[in-house]
Design a protein around this motif. Structure first.
Motif, PDB file in Angstrom:
ATOM      1  N   ARG A  66      -8.142 -17.483 -31.632  1.00 49.56           N
ATOM      2  CA  ARG A  66      -7.047 -16.575 -31.969  1.00 49.56           C
ATOM      3  C   ARG A  66      -5.710 -17.311 -32.099  1.00 49.56           C
ATOM      4  N   GLY A  67      -5.693 -18.574 -31.764  1.00 49.79           N
ATOM      5  CA  GLY A  67      -4.473 -19.368 -31.897  1.00 49.79           C
ATOM      6  C   GLY A  67      -3.362 -18.937 -30.956  1.00 49.79           C
ATOM      7  N   VAL A  68      -3.743 -18.565 -29.726  1.00 44.33           N
ATOM      8  CA  VAL A  68      -2.755 -18.123 -28.749  1.00 44.33           C
ATOM      9  C   VAL A  68      -2.732 -19.097 -27.578  1.00 44.33           C
ATOM     10  N   PRO A  69      -1.634 -19.115 -26.809  1.00 45.57           N
ATOM     11  CA  PRO A  69      -1.509 -20.081 -25.714  1.00 45.57           C
ATOM     12  C   PRO A  69      -2.520 -19.828 -24.598  1.00 45.57           C
ATOM     13  N   LEU A  70      -2.899 -20.926 -23.950  1.00 43.41           N
ATOM     14  CA  LEU A  70      -3.794 -20.890 -22.799  1.00 43.41           C
ATOM     15  C   LEU A  70      -3.201 -21.759 -21.699  1.00 43.41           C
ATOM     16  N   VAL A  71      -3.109 -21.217 -20.493  1.00 39.07           N
ATOM     17  CA  VAL A  71      -2.788 -22.014 -19.316  1.00 39.07           C
ATOM     18  C   VAL A  71      -4.079 -22.123 -18.512  1.00 39.07           C
TER      19      VAL A  71
ATOM     20  N   LYS B 297       3.736 -11.271 -27.092  1.00 34.64           N
ATOM     21  CA  LYS B 297       3.237 -12.646 -26.983  1.00 34.64           C
ATOM     22  C   LYS B 297       2.174 -12.744 -25.887  1.00 34.64           C
ATOM     23  N   PRO B 298       0.901 -12.919 -26.272  1.00 35.53           N
ATOM     24  CA  PRO B 298      -0.159 -13.049 -25.275  1.00 35.53           C
ATOM     25  C   PRO B 298      -0.262 -14.481 -24.744  1.00 35.53           C
ATOM     26  N   ILE B 299      -0.614 -14.588 -23.458  1.00 39.62           N
ATOM     27  CA  ILE B 299      -0.942 -15.875 -22.845  1.00 39.62           C
ATOM     28  C   ILE B 299      -2.220 -15.664 -22.038  1.00 39.62           C
ATOM     29  N   LEU B 300      -3.258 -16.399 -22.356  1.00 40.59           N
ATOM     30  CA  LEU B 300      -4.502 -16.326 -21.595  1.00 40.59           C
ATOM     31  C   LEU B 300      -4.473 -17.353 -20.465  1.00 40.59           C
ATOM     32  N   VAL B 301      -5.058 -16.983 -19.331  1.00 39.45           N
ATOM     33  CA  VAL B 301      -5.247 -17.935 -18.238  1.00 39.45           C
ATOM     34  C   VAL B 301      -6.707 -17.905 -17.817  1.00 39.45           C
ATOM     35  N   THR B 302      -7.243 -19.053 -17.495  1.00 40.86           N
ATOM     36  CA  THR B 302      -8.606 -19.128 -16.979  1.00 40.86           C
ATOM     37  C   THR B 302      -8.604 -18.809 -15.485  1.00 40.86           C
TER      38      THR B 302
ATOM     39  N   VAL C 208     -15.309 -19.392 -22.141  1.00 43.40           N
ATOM     40  CA  VAL C 208     -15.133 -18.312 -23.113  1.00 43.40           C
ATOM     41  C   VAL C 208     -13.644 -18.017 -23.306  1.00 43.40           C
ATOM     42  N   THR C 209     -12.893 -18.016 -22.218  1.00 40.57           N
ATOM     43  CA  THR C 209     -11.447 -17.785 -22.320  1.00 40.57           C
ATOM     44  C   THR C 209     -10.790 -18.860 -23.177  1.00 40.57           C
ATOM     45  N   ARG C 210     -11.203 -20.096 -22.985  1.00 41.65           N
ATOM     46  CA  ARG C 210     -10.671 -21.187 -23.814  1.00 41.65           C
ATOM     47  C   ARG C 210     -11.028 -20.973 -25.281  1.00 41.65           C
ATOM     48  N   ALA C 211     -12.255 -20.532 -25.525  1.00 37.59           N
ATOM     49  CA  ALA C 211     -12.703 -20.327 -26.906  1.00 37.59           C
ATOM     50  C   ALA C 211     -11.903 -19.225 -27.590  1.00 37.59           C
ATOM     51  N   VAL C 212     -11.645 -18.124 -26.893  1.00 32.32           N
ATOM     52  CA  VAL C 212     -10.869 -17.026 -27.475  1.00 32.32           C
ATOM     53  C   VAL C 212      -9.445 -17.491 -27.780  1.00 32.32           C
ATOM     54  N   ALA C 213      -8.845 -18.236 -26.860  1.00 31.56           N
ATOM     55  CA  ALA C 213      -7.487 -18.749 -27.096  1.00 31.56           C
ATOM     56  C   ALA C 213      -7.447 -19.633 -28.331  1.00 31.56           C
ATOM     57  N   SER C 214      -8.446 -20.489 -28.475  1.00 32.13           N
ATOM     58  CA  SER C 214      -8.493 -21.395 -29.616  1.00 32.13           C
ATOM     59  C   SER C 214      -8.711 -20.636 -30.925  1.00 32.13           C
TER      60      SER C 214
END
Length: 257
Positions: free
Chosen positions: A181-186, A145-150, A173-179
């Motif tokens: 790929r449909g993965v969570p972003l904090v 389970k990936p979670i991206l953070v800015t 860009v981090t927000r765009a990749v999360a969106s």
């Protein structure tokens, strides 16, 4: 001895033998393994040695907020960008340990923007984006389970006291990749901007490495660093991360104290 007596004398032995056979044929009970939370990023997230105290990465403080039902491996490293983290084999080392059901938190940007260093620079909308996409895809392919953070804000203010954005397009860009790929972003970038706004110019000095001379024996001349966090700042950012996980009801929330 009669045949009947002989059979009666064998009964306890036969029962014991049957029990041993039954035990031997039962499948061994496997112990449940804990999931692992892998942290991947730069110095703002990394574990810092005691010689650098009070400098502390927010990932270093994060285990305080998690239960004992999850293991934490902090692979974040000072000075690393997505490019250098991959090129040095650090990403592959994480992938070799990653199991289905684990978590991977990824946060870069501070070093990716250093266009004067070809070993680290990753242009935001091309290389940086491709590196993040690769990381997310690799994690998903392994059932984790990936979670991206800015990237967290640097302590910089405009003349009118507003937190100044110094990270260019990297958070976006981090927000765009999360969106995509449909993965969570904090979104720690947004959250630490508010932290700076609330603390103000003077109050935020206690969050970042603004250390007066003579306060710590290992820093006799003090330190003027507006990127890295003091211990209290690391705990505040770790709390922000936890809040973001809880607010989105992410699976990782099950392991928060």
């Amino acid at each position: 001895m009669t045949s009947t007596s002989f059979l009666h004398s064998l009964t306890p032995l036969l029962a014991a033998a049957a029990l041993l056979v039954g035990c031997a044929t039962q499948a061994p009970v496997e112990e449940a393994t804990k999931p692992t939370l892998f942290l991947v990023g730069d110095s703002t997230m990394a574990d810092q040695p005691k010689e650098k105290y009070p400098e502390t990465g927010w990932g270093q403080a994060l285990p305080e907020y998690l239960t004992d039902d999850i293991e934490v491996e902090n692979h974040a490293k000072n000075g690393r960008s997505t490019k250098s983290f991959i090129d040095e084999g650090r990403w592959e080392a994480v992938m070799e340990r990653l199991q289905a059901g684990d978590f991977v938190v990824m946060g870069f940007g501070h070093n990716d923007q250093k266009d004067y260093d070809e070993t680290r620079y990753a242009a935001p909308w091309t290389d940086y984006r491709a590196n993040l996409e690769r990381m997310v895809d690799d994690v998903l392919a392994r059932g984790a389970k990936p979670i991206l953070v800015t990237s967290i804000y640097r302590r910089a203010f405009t003349d009118d006291g507003q937190p100044e954005a110094t990270l260019g397009d990297y958070p976006e860009v981090t927000r765009a990749v999360a969106s995509e790929r449909g993965v969570p972003l904090v979104d720690l970038n947004v959250m630490t901007r508010q932290l700076l706004l609330d603390a103000g110019v003077m109050g935020s000095a206690n969050i970042y490495m603004q250390i007066p001379a003579g306060e710590y024996a290992n820093l006799p001349d003090g330190k003027d660093d507006n990127t890295h966090l003091q211990r209290r700042g690391a705990r505040q950012v770790a709390e922000l991360f936890v809040q973001g996980v809880r607010r989105q009801s992410l699976p990782l929330a099950d392991y928060i104290r």
